[in-house]
Design a protein around this motif. Sequence first.
Motif, mmCIF file in Angstrom:
data_model
loop_
_atom_site.group_PDB
_atom_site.id
_atom_site.type_symbol
_atom_site.label_atom_id
_atom_site.label_comp_id
_atom_site.label_asym_id
_atom_site.label_seq_id
_atom_site.Cartn_x
_atom_site.Cartn_y
_atom_site.Cartn_z
ATOM 1 N N LYS A 58 3.511 11.033 -5.101
ATOM 2 C CA LYS A 58 3.458 10.597 -6.498
ATOM 3 C C LYS A 58 2.980 11.718 -7.412
ATOM 4 O O LYS A 58 3.487 11.885 -8.528
ATOM 5 C CB LYS A 58 2.526 9.395 -6.643
ATOM 6 C CG LYS A 58 3.112 8.103 -6.119
ATOM 7 C CD LYS A 58 2.094 6.985 -6.262
ATOM 8 C CE LYS A 58 2.554 5.723 -5.563
ATOM 9 N NZ LYS A 58 1.518 4.671 -5.609
ATOM 10 N N TYR A 69 8.184 6.543 4.016
ATOM 11 C CA TYR A 69 9.278 6.043 3.183
ATOM 12 C C TYR A 69 10.538 5.931 4.026
ATOM 13 O O TYR A 69 10.743 6.712 4.962
ATOM 14 C CB TYR A 69 9.579 7.001 2.024
ATOM 15 C CG TYR A 69 8.542 7.031 0.935
ATOM 16 C CD1 TYR A 69 8.244 5.898 0.197
ATOM 17 C CD2 TYR A 69 7.873 8.200 0.621
ATOM 18 C CE1 TYR A 69 7.296 5.935 -0.820
ATOM 19 C CE2 TYR A 69 6.933 8.239 -0.390
ATOM 20 C CZ TYR A 69 6.655 7.109 -1.104
ATOM 21 O OH TYR A 69 5.714 7.141 -2.110
ATOM 22 N N ILE A 71 8.567 14.807 -0.277
ATOM 23 C CA ILE A 71 9.298 13.547 -0.082
ATOM 24 C C ILE A 71 9.954 13.521 1.288
ATOM 25 O O ILE A 71 9.902 12.506 1.997
ATOM 26 C CB ILE A 71 10.334 13.336 -1.208
ATOM 27 C CG1 ILE A 71 9.627 13.086 -2.535
ATOM 28 C CG2 ILE A 71 11.275 12.180 -0.874
ATOM 29 C CD1 ILE A 71 10.530 13.136 -3.750
ATOM 30 N N LYS A 81 14.824 9.023 -4.552
ATOM 31 C CA LYS A 81 13.811 9.741 -5.324
ATOM 32 C C LYS A 81 14.263 11.169 -5.621
ATOM 33 O O LYS A 81 14.138 11.664 -6.737
ATOM 34 C CB LYS A 81 12.481 9.761 -4.574
ATOM 35 C CG LYS A 81 11.733 8.442 -4.577
ATOM 36 C CD LYS A 81 10.443 8.572 -3.782
ATOM 37 C CE LYS A 81 9.654 7.297 -3.744
ATOM 38 N NZ LYS A 81 9.063 6.937 -5.032
ATOM 39 N N THR A 139 15.187 5.642 0.464
ATOM 40 C CA THR A 139 14.214 5.751 -0.619
ATOM 41 C C THR A 139 13.985 7.222 -0.948
ATOM 42 O O THR A 139 13.933 7.602 -2.127
ATOM 43 C CB THR A 139 12.888 5.080 -0.227
ATOM 44 O OG1 THR A 139 13.143 3.734 0.155
ATOM 45 C CG2 THR A 139 11.888 5.108 -1.372
ATOM 46 N N CYS A 140 13.863 8.032 0.086
ATOM 47 C CA CYS A 140 13.676 9.475 -0.117
ATOM 48 C C CYS A 140 14.875 10.065 -0.855
ATOM 49 O O CYS A 140 14.700 10.831 -1.808
ATOM 50 C CB CYS A 140 13.495 10.182 1.224
ATOM 51 S SG CYS A 140 12.002 9.714 2.079
ATOM 52 N N ARG A 171 17.167 11.259 -8.214
ATOM 53 C CA ARG A 171 16.740 11.009 -9.591
ATOM 54 C C ARG A 171 16.005 12.204 -10.174
ATOM 55 O O ARG A 171 16.213 12.563 -11.336
ATOM 56 C CB ARG A 171 15.855 9.766 -9.639
ATOM 57 C CG ARG A 171 16.648 8.491 -9.444
ATOM 58 C CD ARG A 171 15.746 7.283 -9.431
ATOM 59 N NE ARG A 171 16.530 6.069 -9.233
ATOM 60 C CZ ARG A 171 16.011 4.878 -9.028
ATOM 61 N NH1 ARG A 171 14.701 4.714 -8.989
ATOM 62 N NH2 ARG A 171 16.773 3.811 -8.851
ATOM 63 N N VAL A 226 5.853 14.172 -7.868
ATOM 64 C CA VAL A 226 6.878 13.581 -8.732
ATOM 65 C C VAL A 226 6.419 13.637 -10.189
ATOM 66 O O VAL A 226 7.201 13.971 -11.085
ATOM 67 C CB VAL A 226 7.189 12.126 -8.304
ATOM 68 C CG1 VAL A 226 8.025 11.409 -9.349
ATOM 69 C CG2 VAL A 226 7.898 12.114 -6.963
#
Length: 87
Positions: free
Chosen positions: A29, A67, A58, A75, A71-72, A78, A32
């Motif tokens: 987090k 994760y 990640i 992320k 999901t990785c 994005r 990110v």
Amino acid sequence: MANIKSAKKRILVNETKAARNKAIKSKVKTCVKKVETAVAKKDATAAQDALKVAISEINKAGSKGVYHKNTCSRKIARLSKAVNEIA
């Protein structure tokens, strides 16, 4: 409270794993957030550098089972899209 020895062990093991997962998620987090702040400031070079670190963290989290692999991927996609839009 558990009375059986194996149940007591499971409680201890689960606490250890939860602490590990929490630390890894927190690190991801933070990485990110660094990318997102660089994108918000429109600082392309800082965003690129932060993105490299974030992708690494990640992927590590994904390989350790914190994760799911999708999901990785989501992320990373994005973040990459956001960085590419300002570059």
